[in-house]
Design a protein around this motif. Structure first.
Motif, PDB file in Angstrom:
ATOM      1  N   ALA A  79       0.860  -1.178   0.000  1.00  0.00           N
ATOM      2  CA  ALA A  79       0.000   0.000   0.000  1.00  0.00           C
ATOM      3  C   ALA A  79       0.898   1.230   0.000  1.00  0.00           C
ATOM      4  O   ALA A  79       1.541   1.544   1.002  1.00  0.00           O
ATOM      5  CB  ALA A  79      -0.920   0.003   1.213  1.00  0.00           C
ATOM      6  N   GLY A  80       0.941   1.909  -1.156  1.00  0.00           N
ATOM      7  CA  GLY A  80       1.874   3.008  -1.337  1.00  0.00           C
ATOM      8  C   GLY A  80       2.885   2.652  -2.402  1.00  0.00           C
ATOM      9  O   GLY A  80       2.776   1.622  -3.078  1.00  0.00           O
ATOM     10  N   LEU A  81       3.880   3.504  -2.555  1.00  0.00           N
ATOM     11  CA  LEU A  81       4.942   3.258  -3.524  1.00  0.00           C
ATOM     12  C   LEU A  81       6.171   2.751  -2.778  1.00  0.00           C
ATOM     13  O   LEU A  81       6.800   3.505  -2.032  1.00  0.00           O
ATOM     14  CB  LEU A  81       5.301   4.539  -4.285  1.00  0.00           C
ATOM     15  CG  LEU A  81       4.440   4.875  -5.513  1.00  0.00           C
ATOM     16  CD1 LEU A  81       3.069   5.342  -5.069  1.00  0.00           C
ATOM     17  CD2 LEU A  81       5.127   5.933  -6.376  1.00  0.00           C
ATOM     18  N   PRO A  82       6.525   1.496  -2.948  1.00  0.00           N
ATOM     19  CA  PRO A  82       7.681   0.940  -2.232  1.00  0.00           C
ATOM     20  C   PRO A  82       9.000   1.381  -2.856  1.00  0.00           C
ATOM     21  O   PRO A  82       9.698   0.602  -3.503  1.00  0.00           O
ATOM     22  CB  PRO A  82       7.469  -0.577  -2.355  1.00  0.00           C
ATOM     23  CG  PRO A  82       6.693  -0.737  -3.627  1.00  0.00           C
ATOM     24  CD  PRO A  82       5.813   0.471  -3.735  1.00  0.00           C
ATOM     25  N   MET A  83       9.334   2.629  -2.649  1.00  0.00           N
ATOM     26  CA  MET A  83      10.601   3.161  -3.138  1.00  0.00           C
ATOM     27  C   MET A  83      11.533   3.324  -1.945  1.00  0.00           C
ATOM     28  O   MET A  83      11.284   2.794  -0.869  1.00  0.00           O
ATOM     29  CB  MET A  83      10.363   4.477  -3.880  1.00  0.00           C
ATOM     30  CG  MET A  83       9.382   4.346  -5.036  1.00  0.00           C
ATOM     31  SD  MET A  83       9.899   3.125  -6.291  1.00  0.00           S
ATOM     32  CE  MET A  83      11.279   4.003  -7.053  1.00  0.00           C
ATOM     33  N   GLY A  84      12.609   4.080  -2.106  1.00  0.00           N
ATOM     34  CA  GLY A  84      13.558   4.253  -1.007  1.00  0.00           C
ATOM     35  C   GLY A  84      14.075   2.910  -0.538  1.00  0.00           C
ATOM     36  O   GLY A  84      14.428   2.030  -1.339  1.00  0.00           O
ATOM     37  N   HIS A  85      14.105   2.729   0.799  1.00  0.00           N
ATOM     38  CA  HIS A  85      14.604   1.475   1.356  1.00  0.00           C
ATOM     39  C   HIS A  85      13.735   0.292   0.961  1.00  0.00           C
ATOM     40  O   HIS A  85      14.195  -0.851   0.991  1.00  0.00           O
ATOM     41  CB  HIS A  85      14.657   1.570   2.886  1.00  0.00           C
ATOM     42  CG  HIS A  85      15.741   2.471   3.403  1.00  0.00           C
ATOM     43  ND1 HIS A  85      17.073   2.213   3.216  1.00  0.00           N
ATOM     44  CD2 HIS A  85      15.678   3.635   4.098  1.00  0.00           C
ATOM     45  CE1 HIS A  85      17.792   3.164   3.779  1.00  0.00           C
ATOM     46  NE2 HIS A  85      16.963   4.049   4.317  1.00  0.00           N
ATOM     47  N   GLU A  86      12.479   0.527   0.604  1.00  0.00           N
ATOM     48  CA  GLU A  86      11.568  -0.579   0.324  1.00  0.00           C
ATOM     49  C   GLU A  86      11.599  -1.051  -1.132  1.00  0.00           C
ATOM     50  O   GLU A  86      10.925  -2.033  -1.469  1.00  0.00           O
ATOM     51  CB  GLU A  86      10.138  -0.191   0.697  1.00  0.00           C
ATOM     52  CG  GLU A  86       9.905  -0.008   2.183  1.00  0.00           C
ATOM     53  CD  GLU A  86      10.150  -1.269   3.005  1.00  0.00           C
ATOM     54  OE1 GLU A  86      10.246  -2.362   2.422  1.00  0.00           O
ATOM     55  OE2 GLU A  86      10.252  -1.150   4.238  1.00  0.00           O
ATOM     56  N   PHE A  87      12.371  -0.400  -1.988  1.00  0.00           N
ATOM     57  CA  PHE A  87      12.422  -0.863  -3.375  1.00  0.00           C
ATOM     58  C   PHE A  87      13.007  -2.267  -3.452  1.00  0.00           C
ATOM     59  O   PHE A  87      12.566  -3.099  -4.259  1.00  0.00           O
ATOM     60  CB  PHE A  87      13.224   0.108  -4.249  1.00  0.00           C
ATOM     61  CG  PHE A  87      13.192  -0.249  -5.707  1.00  0.00           C
ATOM     62  CD1 PHE A  87      12.013  -0.098  -6.431  1.00  0.00           C
ATOM     63  CD2 PHE A  87      14.310  -0.731  -6.362  1.00  0.00           C
ATOM     64  CE1 PHE A  87      11.960  -0.431  -7.783  1.00  0.00           C
ATOM     65  CE2 PHE A  87      14.272  -1.065  -7.697  1.00  0.00           C
ATOM     66  CZ  PHE A  87      13.096  -0.914  -8.424  1.00  0.00           C
ATOM     67  N   VAL A  91      11.486  -5.708  -5.243  1.00  0.00           N
ATOM     68  CA  VAL A  91      12.211  -6.570  -6.174  1.00  0.00           C
ATOM     69  C   VAL A  91      12.226  -8.016  -5.679  1.00  0.00           C
ATOM     70  O   VAL A  91      11.974  -8.961  -6.441  1.00  0.00           O
ATOM     71  CB  VAL A  91      13.648  -6.052  -6.395  1.00  0.00           C
ATOM     72  CG1 VAL A  91      14.451  -7.028  -7.250  1.00  0.00           C
ATOM     73  CG2 VAL A  91      13.624  -4.669  -7.043  1.00  0.00           C
ATOM     74  N   LEU A  92      12.516  -8.190  -4.401  1.00  0.00           N
ATOM     75  CA  LEU A  92      12.536  -9.546  -3.843  1.00  0.00           C
ATOM     76  C   LEU A  92      11.154 -10.194  -3.912  1.00  0.00           C
ATOM     77  O   LEU A  92      11.029 -11.393  -4.209  1.00  0.00           O
ATOM     78  CB  LEU A  92      13.026  -9.511  -2.397  1.00  0.00           C
ATOM     79  CG  LEU A  92      14.513  -9.224  -2.195  1.00  0.00           C
ATOM     80  CD1 LEU A  92      14.832  -9.075  -0.709  1.00  0.00           C
ATOM     81  CD2 LEU A  92      15.360 -10.336  -2.796  1.00  0.00           C
ATOM     82  N   ALA A  93      10.109  -9.416  -3.649  1.00  0.00           N
ATOM     83  CA  ALA A  93       8.753  -9.964  -3.722  1.00  0.00           C
ATOM     84  C   ALA A  93       8.419 -10.409  -5.139  1.00  0.00           C
ATOM     85  O   ALA A  93       7.814 -11.473  -5.347  1.00  0.00           O
ATOM     86  CB  ALA A  93       7.752  -8.926  -3.234  1.00  0.00           C
ATOM     87  N   LEU A  94       8.801  -9.621  -6.125  1.00  0.00           N
ATOM     88  CA  LEU A  94       8.577 -10.002  -7.528  1.00  0.00           C
ATOM     89  C   LEU A  94       9.270 -11.317  -7.850  1.00  0.00           C
ATOM     90  O   LEU A  94       8.682 -12.214  -8.467  1.00  0.00           O
ATOM     91  CB  LEU A  94       9.081  -8.895  -8.454  1.00  0.00           C
ATOM     92  CG  LEU A  94       8.289  -7.587  -8.472  1.00  0.00           C
ATOM     93  CD1 LEU A  94       9.078  -6.494  -9.182  1.00  0.00           C
ATOM     94  CD2 LEU A  94       6.940  -7.790  -9.159  1.00  0.00           C
ATOM     95  N   LEU A  95      10.514 -11.446  -7.428  1.00  0.00           N
ATOM     96  CA  LEU A  95      11.275 -12.664  -7.706  1.00  0.00           C
ATOM     97  C   LEU A  95      10.645 -13.872  -7.024  1.00  0.00           C
ATOM     98  O   LEU A  95      10.492 -14.944  -7.632  1.00  0.00           O
ATOM     99  CB  LEU A  95      12.722 -12.492  -7.257  1.00  0.00           C
ATOM    100  CG  LEU A  95      13.587 -11.536  -8.087  1.00  0.00           C
ATOM    101  CD1 LEU A  95      14.935 -11.314  -7.423  1.00  0.00           C
ATOM    102  CD2 LEU A  95      13.785 -12.097  -9.495  1.00  0.00           C
ATOM    103  N   GLN A  96      10.277 -13.708  -5.753  1.00  0.00           N
ATOM    104  CA  GLN A  96       9.751 -14.844  -4.995  1.00  0.00           C
ATOM    105  C   GLN A  96       8.378 -15.263  -5.501  1.00  0.00           C
ATOM    106  O   GLN A  96       8.085 -16.456  -5.603  1.00  0.00           O
ATOM    107  CB  GLN A  96       9.730 -14.493  -3.510  1.00  0.00           C
ATOM    108  CG  GLN A  96      11.128 -14.390  -2.914  1.00  0.00           C
ATOM    109  CD  GLN A  96      11.165 -13.687  -1.569  1.00  0.00           C
ATOM    110  OE1 GLN A  96      10.125 -13.399  -0.980  1.00  0.00           O
ATOM    111  NE2 GLN A  96      12.363 -13.395  -1.076  1.00  0.00           N
TER     112      GLN A  96
END
Length: 518
Positions: A79-87, A91-96
């Motif tokens: 919920a929101g834009l996962p940028m900054g430290h959360e980018f 990426v890891l979520a996409l891969l998994q």
């Protein structure tokens, strides 16, 4: 949304995916929703496995998106834009979700798959929080491994109304099925241990069955990691028992004085420390808090007891338990911790946007905190106990130049005020006049130094200074034969990462020298 370099890197990462990644976005007409759609379009453009469906649903947080794979039941949402430290979390979520196995030990993965129940996690984060990604990534990985686990990351700064409604005043804050599950940094092992009621007993049994170590390191920060590496390189049986690997480094935002590394962040360094230790034959027991040290008996083995009921024995012990944030120890501080009383301005600062806060402490950490917060909050009041601030002159000059900062000298905080739900202010005494004053505030950031983690050593025979630090000599030896110490828990005069590492190496070499001479 993403520049060419990042898109190229993301394209390379996504070549590892083995199954489709379906993204469902929930948007409205806001600028943030347009930015989210641009971000997701960029992601879809670099891989044929990624598809994006855009919906408008009043019952969903907007902007937000869910990740899944056709035929799977994966509950991962942002919920929101996962940028900054959360980018990196994205990426890891996409891969998994795309079929890449999370980097979790098979033992822990099996624990996750075996969990039964209904686990709906929500993690409130700020994009400037260096502790939040560990929690988000751990819960996302768990949601990928077990279909009964769902996880949503919520950017607290973007969903301010929700944060206020739930009275979230510290990040990361994790809710499980609507109730607070935990606050602060948590790794996947710690989360699983809280859910798996038998984990502590199994860990204790494993400890009690372990053969004695040649060297047992207690603590996994820079000093403990260095000690473990130097001991293991000598070919002796080495173990590390740590409450959390990385220690205080995990809570450090920027590191710019570690020689040969121009700049890095604490969590990155902590990960590098653990990977380095794991490259040697070292037994690592994480999430284990030492509770008592028993001096060596007739068998020549020192015993370390742990909070879970287990114990470990060793010919030599190196204590590297580090330090923790010092508390004010005034009425109201404990009651309102996480509800307005905070210790990490980088993590929790964004939650106080547009509000009034205080910083307690005029050293480098306090002044740096005040400077950072001044760019976010409406007003900062810095309270210094002494007659002058101890921070570097360049920091003091910067602080005094800011229009929304007030500095109060000789101020002794005596009470934290609140309304039963959150902080409303504080009371301080003017040490020059003796008069008491009250400040109306929304948050208080405590920055008054560190206290050594040595409470468990009382009555052990290890000599401690009046500040609770372990007294050591130049070789890292303590008052007990076979017991050494290193790092911020000791009387070493400067509490610095590079000094702790050197002290850890010294202690390990001293321990080895004692072993071969006895």
């Amino acid at each position: 949304m993403l520049d060419t370099t990042i898109k190229t890197q993301l394209q390379t990462y996504l070549t590892r995916a083995t199954r489709p990644i379906a993204i469902t976005a929930f948007v409205d007409d806001s600028e943030q929703s347009r930015e989210l759609q641009a971000l997701l379009a960029d992601i879809a453009s670099v891989s044929g496995l990624v598809s994006v469906e855009v919906r408008r649903d009043a019952g969903e947080r907007t902007p937000s998106f869910a990740l899944n794979s056709p035929g799977e039941q994966i509950g991962v949402r942002f919920a929101g834009l996962p940028m900054g430290h959360e980018f990196t979390s994205l990426v890891l979520a996409l891969l998994q979700v795309g079929g890449v196995a999370p980097k979790i030990s098979e033992e822990t993965a099996a624990q996750i798959r075996a969990l039964q129940g209904n686990f709906d996690f929500v993690t409130y984060i700020s994009l400037s929080c260096q502790n939040c990604p560990d929690v988000v990534q751990a819960l996302n990985a768990m949601a990928v491994l077990n279909p009964t686990i769902r996880h949503t990351m919520v950017d607290g700064a973007l969903f301010q109304d929700e944060v206020n409604e739930r009275k979230i005043m510290a990040v990361p804050t994790v809710l499980l099925n609507g109730a607070v599950f935990g606050q602060g940094r948590m790794g996947v092992e710690e989360i699983v241990a809280k859910l798996d009621s038998g984990a502590a007993d199994r860990a204790a049994e494993k400890m009690n069955a372990a053969a004695p170590f040649d060297v047992l390191v207690v603590g996994g920060g820079p000093a403990g990691a260095a000690a473990a590496v130097y001991a293991a390189r000598k070919g002796i049986r080495t173990g590390v028992a740590s409450e959390r690997f990385g220690g205080q480094v995990l809570d450090t935002m920027a590191i710019e004085n570690f020689i040969s590394v121009k700049e890095t962040e604490g969590p990155k360094m902590a990960m590098a420390l653990e990977e380095h230790v794991k490259s040697y034959d070292v037994d690592i027991l994480n999430l284990q808090r030492a509770s008592k040290l028993v001096p060596a008996g007739a068998d020549g083995l020192t015993t370390v007891q742990f909070a879970n009921g287990g114990q470990l024995k060793a010919k030599s012990v190196i204590i590297a338990t580090g330090a923790r944030w010092r508390e004010m120890n005034v009425p109201g501080e404990t009651e309102y911790r996480g509800r307005g009383v905070a210790y990490c301005p980088h993590c929790d600062g964004p939650l106080f946007k547009g509000k009034k806060v205080a910083v307690i402490g005029g050293g480098n950490s306090g002044v740096e905190a005040a400077i950072d917060l001044a760019g976010i909050v409406a007003h900062v009041t810095l309270l210094e106990f002494g007659e002058s601030m101890r921070a570097d002159a360049v920091l003091q000059n910067k602080l005094r130049s800011l229009p929304n900062v007030t500095i109060i000298m000789q101020a002794q905080t005596t009470e934290v005020l609140g309304n039963g739900e959150k902080v409303t202010g504080l009371v301080y005494t003017d040490r020059a006049s003796g008069q008491s004053h009250e400040l109306q505030l929304d948050g208080i950031f405590v920055q008054i130094g560190l206290v050594p983690n040595t409470d468990w050593l009382k009555d052990s025979g290890v000599n401690l200074s009046r500040f609770g630090e372990i007294e050591i000599n130049a070789r890292g030896e303590t008052s007990l034969p076979g017991v050494f110490a290193a790092g911020d828990a000791t009387t070493v005069p400067y509490k610095q990462i590079i000094i702790a590492m050197g002290a850890g190496a010294t202690a390990a070499l001293s321990a080895f020298d004692r072993l071969i001479r006895n």
